[in-house]
Design an enzyme around this catalytic site. Structure first.
Site, PDB file in Angstrom:
ATOM      1  N   ASP A  76       0.870  -1.171   0.000  1.00 37.85           N
ATOM      2  CA  ASP A  76       0.000   0.000   0.000  1.00 37.85           C
ATOM      3  C   ASP A  76       0.911   1.226   0.000  1.00 37.85           C
ATOM      4  O   ASP A  76       1.431   1.618   1.038  1.00 37.85           O
ATOM      5  CB  ASP A  76      -0.899  -0.007   1.238  1.00 37.85           C
ATOM      6  CG  ASP A  76      -1.834   1.195   1.266  1.00 37.85           C
ATOM      7  OD1 ASP A  76      -2.527   1.438   0.256  1.00 37.85           O
ATOM      8  OD2 ASP A  76      -1.868   1.890   2.293  1.00 37.85           O
ATOM      9  N   GLU A 110      -1.123  -1.114  -5.016  1.00 39.99           N
ATOM     10  CA  GLU A 110      -2.375  -0.396  -5.259  1.00 39.99           C
ATOM     11  C   GLU A 110      -2.187   0.605  -6.398  1.00 39.99           C
ATOM     12  O   GLU A 110      -1.209   1.354  -6.432  1.00 39.99           O
ATOM     13  CB  GLU A 110      -2.830   0.340  -4.006  1.00 39.99           C
ATOM     14  CG  GLU A 110      -4.160   1.061  -4.196  1.00 39.99           C
ATOM     15  CD  GLU A 110      -4.656   1.716  -2.927  1.00 39.99           C
ATOM     16  OE1 GLU A 110      -4.629   2.954  -2.873  1.00 39.99           O
ATOM     17  OE2 GLU A 110      -5.046   0.974  -2.005  1.00 39.99           O
ATOM     18  N   ASP A 131      -2.706   1.478   7.001  1.00 41.86           N
ATOM     19  CA  ASP A 131      -1.855   1.194   5.837  1.00 41.86           C
ATOM     20  C   ASP A 131      -1.468  -0.288   5.800  1.00 41.86           C
ATOM     21  O   ASP A 131      -1.381  -0.885   4.728  1.00 41.86           O
ATOM     22  CB  ASP A 131      -0.593   2.057   5.894  1.00 41.86           C
ATOM     23  CG  ASP A 131      -0.896   3.516   6.156  1.00 41.86           C
ATOM     24  OD1 ASP A 131      -1.057   4.267   5.186  1.00 41.86           O
ATOM     25  OD2 ASP A 131      -0.987   3.891   7.343  1.00 41.86           O
TER      26      ASP A 131
END
Length: 203
Positions: free
Chosen positions: A4, A65, A138
């Site tokens: 992430d 991501e 996160d």
């Protein structure tokens, strides 16, 4: 390995499993960079830490991501820079890199592409049979990326491979593409069924 991306906090996870089954969490955490460092030095820190993690865990795929523009432009720029570093690390170590949008990850984990962070974290904990979602957010998002790749990544790879064969052979292998599409349909059904089963369990 799920990543992430973020310039201040970059979440990471290592998830092992097969499509349609609850995976196992091998590692999770956050890479932090100091705000008083300039951006190039912070990016170097991310590169060094991600390279160390990849060398240690030797993941089959690096799931990152996909970054979308938002109103907070400086934050988006930093996130995009961190995502680029993650993809660079994968490419340098000859590890395939997959990108998933936030809505794809949410749909894979909760069945709802518009689910909130709390709902995603809650389902991550259920899927992995944890007492609570990984912290901070996160880290939980990185775990969700890893699960998404485990459950959906193999089907996507098969479709891409079929498409490459069709393009390479001049479009004469429509049957291969049809088989890949059927595999995709069955895989989505299995993943959705697994998501519903997990959702019915008590925390």
């Amino acid at each position: 390995m799920g990543v992430d991306p973020g310039l201040t906090r970059c979440g990471f996870s290592v998830v092992e499993g097969t499509p349609g089954r609850p995976p196992d969490l091998l590692a999770v955490g956050v890479i932090r960079t100091a705000a008083d460092l300039d951006v190039p030095r912070r990016l170097v820190t991310l590169e060094e830490e991600l390279s160390r993690l990849v060398s240690r865990w030797l993941p089959d795929v690096l799931a990152v991501e996909r970054v979308f523009a938002q109103n907070n432009t400086p934050t988006v720029i930093g996130t995009a820079q961190a995502a680029g570093i993650a993809m660079l690390v994968g490419a340098r170590q000859a590890i395939p890199v997959a990108q998933h949008t936030p809505s794809e990850v949410k749909a894979a984990i909760t069945g709802n592409g518009r689910a909130g962070k709390d709902q995603v974290g809650h389902m991550v904990a259920r899927v992995l049979r944890l007492d609570a979602p990984p912290k901070p957010a996160d880290a939980a998002d990185a775990v969700a990326l890893g699960i998404c790749q485990v459950w959906r990544g193999q089907t996507s790879n098969r479709i891409e491979e079929a498409l490459r064969r069709v393009e390479r052979d001049g479009g004469h292998h429509g049957s291969a593409l049809a088989r890949a599409a059927e595999l995709s349909r069955r895989q989505v059904e299995r993943v959705n069924a697994a998501t519903r089963r997990v959702g019915r369990r008590r925390p």
